[in-house]
Design an enzyme around this catalytic site. Structure first.
Site, short mmCIF file in Angstrom:
data_model
loop_
_atom_site.label_atom_id
_atom_site.label_comp_id
_atom_site.label_asym_id
_atom_site.label_seq_id
_atom_site.Cartn_x
_atom_site.Cartn_y
_atom_site.Cartn_z
N GLY A 1 44.69 47.98 32.10
CA GLY A 1 43.41 47.33 31.94
C GLY A 1 42.51 47.60 33.14
O GLY A 1 42.97 48.04 34.20
N GLY A 2 41.22 47.36 32.97
CA GLY A 2 40.28 47.51 34.07
C GLY A 2 39.46 48.78 33.98
O GLY A 2 39.45 49.47 32.95
N GLN A 3 38.76 49.10 35.06
CA GLN A 3 37.82 50.21 35.08
C GLN A 3 38.29 51.28 36.06
O GLN A 3 39.47 51.60 36.10
CB GLN A 3 36.43 49.65 35.37
CG GLN A 3 36.04 48.59 34.32
CD GLN A 3 34.63 48.12 34.41
OE1 GLN A 3 33.70 48.89 34.67
NE2 GLN A 3 34.42 46.82 34.22
N TYR A 4 37.37 51.87 36.84
CA TYR A 4 37.76 52.93 37.76
C TYR A 4 38.35 52.34 39.05
O TYR A 4 37.84 51.36 39.58
CB TYR A 4 36.56 53.81 38.12
CG TYR A 4 36.24 54.84 37.07
CD1 TYR A 4 37.01 55.99 36.92
CD2 TYR A 4 35.15 54.66 36.22
CE1 TYR A 4 36.72 56.93 35.95
CE2 TYR A 4 34.84 55.59 35.25
CZ TYR A 4 35.63 56.73 35.13
OH TYR A 4 35.34 57.65 34.15
N THR A 5 39.42 52.97 39.52
CA THR A 5 39.97 52.64 40.83
C THR A 5 40.27 53.93 41.58
O THR A 5 40.40 55.00 40.98
CB THR A 5 41.27 51.81 40.74
OG1 THR A 5 42.27 52.57 40.05
CG2 THR A 5 41.04 50.50 40.02
N GLY B 1 49.99 47.60 38.08
CA GLY B 1 50.12 46.45 38.97
C GLY B 1 49.03 46.29 39.99
O GLY B 1 47.87 46.05 39.64
N CYS C 1 36.13 49.32 40.16
CA CYS C 1 36.33 48.27 39.15
C CYS C 1 35.03 47.87 38.46
O CYS C 1 34.91 46.77 37.92
CB CYS C 1 37.01 47.05 39.75
SG CYS C 1 38.64 47.42 40.43
N GLY D 1 45.54 45.71 38.07
CA GLY D 1 45.38 46.22 36.71
C GLY D 1 46.75 46.42 36.08
O GLY D 1 47.59 47.11 36.65
#
Length: 219
Positions: free
Chosen positions: A70-74, A162, A180, A151
């Protein structure tokens, strides 16, 4: 008992994903113990399931890996402690939000070992540090920098992916993305905050605080 594993050097991202998926399956089948895996990646960007193309500001800078978390860019890279958590969320109450809150509390407890007050913010993923020594935000509020990202993904109620905690990464590398999906805020690290902290120090703090949050012993 939860197994802990630490990998030296830099771990290939796709190899890590394949290992996590296999281990999560083995845990779900009762063939393996839960696992906390500590590692570092080479410089790269990952795109979570909610990533927006416009948040990738420098697509040619580092490899970009679509991710099932889950989530966006990291950003991941050397000097950042990656903590992959393969835990049985089904046996821990089947409450995904409560599990994410546990991960947040774990990071906050770990940071507290070094005198750092980590905080969470409604509508902003991850763990944040207030920076009163920096100029205030445009609205006059104190400046806040992100020090850790979270995430996860679940399969058959087993978590994988994680946490990432910034120990001493190159913070300029975060400029290639909107981390994010949250604009208008900076990124920090333990060393950036003036703390002479190494990866082994963080690993020890993670182990010492784990049981108090998850109620499980480390092996």
């Amino acid at each position: 008992m939860v197994e802990w594993r630490t990998s030296e050097g830099l771990t290939d991202y796709r190899a890590a994903e394949a290992f996590m998926e296999a281990r999560a399956g083995a845990i779900a089948r009762g063939e393996a113990e839960e696992l906390i895996w500590l590692l570092e990646h080479p410089p790269l960007y990952t795109a979570g399931t909610s990533a927006r193309p416009e948040d990738l500001l420098a697509p040619e800078r580092f490899p970009v890996f679509p991710s099932k978390r889950g989530g966006q860019y990291t950003y991941h890279g050397p000097g950042q402690r990656i903590v992959y958590v393969m835990l049985d969320v089904g046996a821990r109450g089947r409450d995904v939000r409560a599990f994410v809150r546990q991960l947040e509390r774990w990071v906050i407890a770990t940071l507290a070992h070094f005198g750092v007050k980590g905080e969470i913010r409604e509508g902003r993923i991850g763990v944040w540090v207030v920076r009163p020594e920096k100029p205030p935000a445009p609205d006059g509020s104190p400046r806040e920098d992100k020090i850790a990202a979270i995430g996860i993904r679940l399969r058959r109620w087993i978590s994988f992916h994680g946490i990432s905690i910034n120990v001493e990464p190159d913070l300029e590398h975060f400029s290639g993305i909107v981390p994010c999906g949250i604009a208008g805020h900076g990124v920090t690290s333990l060393v950036d905050l003036g703390l002479p902290v190494g990866m082994e120090d963080v690993d020890l703090a993670l182990r010492e605080t784990f049981g108090g949050v998850f109620g499980a012993a480390a092996r």
